[in-house]
Design a protein around this motif. Structure first.
Motif, mmCIF file in Angstrom:
data_model
loop_
_atom_site.group_PDB
_atom_site.id
_atom_site.type_symbol
_atom_site.label_atom_id
_atom_site.label_comp_id
_atom_site.label_asym_id
_atom_site.label_seq_id
_atom_site.Cartn_x
_atom_site.Cartn_y
_atom_site.Cartn_z
ATOM 1 N N VAL A 1 -18.120 -18.324 75.603
ATOM 2 C CA VAL A 1 -19.588 -18.317 75.657
ATOM 3 C C VAL A 1 -20.129 -19.738 75.586
ATOM 4 O O VAL A 1 -21.058 -20.103 76.323
ATOM 5 N N ALA A 2 -19.535 -20.545 74.717
ATOM 6 C CA ALA A 2 -19.996 -21.928 74.569
ATOM 7 C C ALA A 2 -19.822 -22.712 75.871
ATOM 8 O O ALA A 2 -20.696 -23.506 76.241
ATOM 9 N N ASP A 3 -18.723 -22.486 76.584
ATOM 10 C CA ASP A 3 -18.494 -23.192 77.846
ATOM 11 C C ASP A 3 -19.552 -22.816 78.888
ATOM 12 O O ASP A 3 -20.073 -23.674 79.602
ATOM 13 N N ALA A 4 -19.852 -21.512 78.968
ATOM 14 C CA ALA A 4 -20.864 -21.069 79.934
ATOM 15 C C ALA A 4 -22.240 -21.632 79.590
ATOM 16 O O ALA A 4 -22.974 -22.108 80.463
ATOM 17 N N LEU A 5 -22.598 -21.594 78.305
ATOM 18 C CA LEU A 5 -23.899 -22.123 77.896
ATOM 19 C C LEU A 5 -23.957 -23.642 78.027
ATOM 20 O O LEU A 5 -25.017 -24.201 78.350
ATOM 21 N N ALA B 1 -26.691 -19.295 87.896
ATOM 22 C CA ALA B 1 -25.341 -18.730 87.872
ATOM 23 C C ALA B 1 -24.720 -18.837 86.488
ATOM 24 O O ALA B 1 -24.116 -17.876 85.976
ATOM 25 N N SER B 2 -24.869 -19.993 85.846
ATOM 26 C CA SER B 2 -24.342 -20.175 84.487
ATOM 27 C C SER B 2 -25.061 -19.274 83.495
ATOM 28 O O SER B 2 -24.450 -18.740 82.556
ATOM 29 N N ARG B 3 -26.344 -19.087 83.710
ATOM 30 C CA ARG B 3 -27.120 -18.222 82.818
ATOM 31 C C ARG B 3 -26.613 -16.782 82.905
ATOM 32 O O ARG B 3 -26.436 -16.117 81.874
ATOM 33 N N ASP B 4 -26.381 -16.290 84.115
ATOM 34 C CA ASP B 4 -25.898 -14.913 84.281
ATOM 35 C C ASP B 4 -24.515 -14.738 83.652
ATOM 36 O O ASP B 4 -24.241 -13.720 82.994
ATOM 37 N N ARG B 5 -23.659 -15.721 83.850
ATOM 38 C CA ARG B 5 -22.314 -15.643 83.273
ATOM 39 C C ARG B 5 -22.397 -15.660 81.743
ATOM 40 O O ARG B 5 -21.719 -14.879 81.065
ATOM 41 N N GLY B 6 -23.211 -16.567 81.198
ATOM 42 C CA GLY B 6 -23.362 -16.627 79.751
ATOM 43 C C GLY B 6 -23.979 -15.360 79.181
ATOM 44 O O GLY B 6 -23.590 -14.901 78.095
ATOM 45 N N ALA B 7 -24.945 -14.765 79.896
ATOM 46 C CA ALA B 7 -25.586 -13.538 79.427
ATOM 47 C C ALA B 7 -24.585 -12.388 79.369
ATOM 48 O O ALA B 7 -24.585 -11.581 78.417
ATOM 49 N N ARG C 1 -21.238 -8.809 75.848
ATOM 50 C CA ARG C 1 -19.970 -8.246 75.373
ATOM 51 C C ARG C 1 -19.745 -8.571 73.899
ATOM 52 O O ARG C 1 -19.310 -7.708 73.114
ATOM 53 N N ARG C 2 -20.017 -9.818 73.521
ATOM 54 C CA ARG C 2 -19.813 -10.206 72.132
ATOM 55 C C ARG C 2 -20.744 -9.433 71.198
ATOM 56 O O ARG C 2 -20.355 -9.035 70.101
ATOM 57 N N LEU D 1 -31.739 -16.517 75.276
ATOM 58 C CA LEU D 1 -31.735 -16.221 76.714
ATOM 59 C C LEU D 1 -33.161 -16.150 77.268
ATOM 60 O O LEU D 1 -33.427 -16.617 78.383
ATOM 61 N N ALA D 2 -34.077 -15.578 76.501
ATOM 62 C CA ALA D 2 -35.469 -15.487 76.950
ATOM 63 C C ALA D 2 -36.080 -16.885 77.105
ATOM 64 O O ALA D 2 -36.821 -17.155 78.067
#
Length: 409
Positions: A281-285, A327-333, A338-339, A354-355
């Motif tokens: 999650v940290a990598d995506a964010l 794209a990074s936002r969708d992946r991180g979301a 899941r977490r 996210l908002a």
């Protein structure tokens, strides 16, 4: 060894020749001197200091500010002189008449809407009432004021002051760089165990951006005044609207960044013994915040660039960074969802983060930018038309009369 010491201040002055303080100092000094020379020829006073004083007060770094201050000062002096002449005829100078004239002058200043020159109405009235030959001194004071205001306006008409659009643009870009730096700092710390005091430091850094906004707004207001009535600027309205809407967007983003920093601070308080986010999650964010940082900087370059080729390049870069950020936002979301489903701790903070990210992306969106720009241009044009409605109606009637006349012939 002595000569360089003498020349150093001059060299520093030359380097800062585009600084508003230096420009204001030089222009007001020159205008005041010219006004005094002209007043020596036209006024009966042996030392007509009202003329250079007026020029010194009305000459500003922009033509628009000089014009408005000149008109208001002349109005204030004339109103004060008329009140003093009336009082001299009726009662003369006593302690109670002085009290009445100060009260009447300030009241008249507020009623005539002279703005910051209300006290000038009372000062002019007192000075005129205090001399022996009231009428002669009164009209000499009006004449000297007109000379000073005329020289001040003429000075700026024939030697047009600088346009401060570039200076305001640099201020906007500097603000965007500080916002970019904050986003990069946040990105570096998302996968680590962030101490609460370090998270709070990021929050204070975000709050300091509010102070930066006020400074940029002052530079932008000066730039807006510099293009009004300036003969060297053909598209003054467009410059004002582009920069103003751009700063409005960045101001909204700074507010969101402050809220975002608060969210991360609250998360750091709840997770003192573990990283803020798991590694994936940290990598995506982190990728998301890096692209957001680049998008903010590209947005600032876009709104401050006047050359079309550079503007197209900045627009292309901004569009690319926004696509990557989405794209990074969708992946991180997806990863956050899941977490949260596995361990729903602080799920509300994840949703808030996210908002806030979505809001920044919406503010920087190109379509939103174009829509806001067109709305502001329409509003400014409409307000200008309403302000000069009589002139527009008169112009239409004249055109209609010409057409009717040509048709009759």
């Amino acid at each position: 060894m002595y000569v360089p010491d003498v020349l150093d201040p001059l060299a520093e002055l030359v380097k800062r020749r585009h600084d508003p303080v230096v420009v204001q100092t030089v222009r007001s000094t020159a205008a005041a001197t010219i006004a005094y020379v002209v007043a020596l020829e036209l006024s009966k006073e042996p030392a007509p200091l009202t003329a250079p004083l007026t020029a010194l007060l009305v000459v500003q770094v922009t033509l628009y500010a000089t014009l408005t201050r000149s008109l208001r000062r002349v109005e204030a002096v004339v109103v004060g002189v008329l009140i003093a002449v009336a009082f001299s005829v009726l009662v003369g100078l006593t302690w109670w008449s002085l009290c009445l004239i100060i009260l009447a002058a300030q009241t008249a200043g507020y009623l005539t809407r002279v703005g910051d020159w209300v006290q000038e109405v009372a000062i002019s009235a007192m000075l005129v009432l205090g001399v022996a030959q009231v009428t002669t001194y009164a009209w000499d004071r009006v004449l000297e004021t007109l000379i000073g205001a005329g020289v001040g306006m003429g000075f700026n008409f024939f030697l047009a002051p600088p346009v401060w659009v570039e200076t305001a643009g640099k201020s906007i870009e500097d603000l965007a760089r500080r916002m970019r730096q904050l986003l990069l700092h946040i990105a570096e710390e998302l996968g680590s165990q962030m101490a609460v005091d370090r998270a709070a430091a990021r929050l204070y850094e975000a709050r300091r951006l509010d102070h930066d906004i006020s400074q940029v707004d002052a530079a932008l207001r000066q730039a807006e005044d510099s293009v009004r009535l300036n003969p060297r600027v053909k598209e003054g309205l467009l410059y004002r609207v582009v920069l103003r809407t751009g700063l409005d967007t960045l101001e909204i983003c700074t507010v969101i960044l402050r809220v975002m920093s608060r969210t991360l601070t609250d998360l750091a308080k709840a997770r003192t013994d573990e990283p803020l986010f798991p590694p994936d999650v940290a990598d995506a964010l982190k990728d998301l915040f890096i692209h957001l940082a680049a998008a903010v900087e590209s947005f600032a370059v876009l709104v401050t660039t006047q050359v079309s080729a550079n503007a197209e390049e900045a627009e292309s870069r901004l569009s690319s960074e926004l696509v990557k950020a989405h794209a990074s936002r969708d992946r991180g979301a997806d990863l956050l969802l899941r977490r949260v489903q596995e361990h729903p701790r602080q799920w509300q903070l994840h949703g808030a983060l996210l908002a806030e990210i979505d809001r920044v992306l919406d503010e920087l969106d190109m379509e939103q930018r174009s829509k806001r720009l067109m709305e502001e241009l329409d509003r400014s044009t409409r307000e200008k038309g309403e302000r000069f409605l009589f002139l527009h109606k008169l112009r239409r009637r004249l055109r209609r009369g010409r057409k009717d006349g040509s048709g009759a012939v």
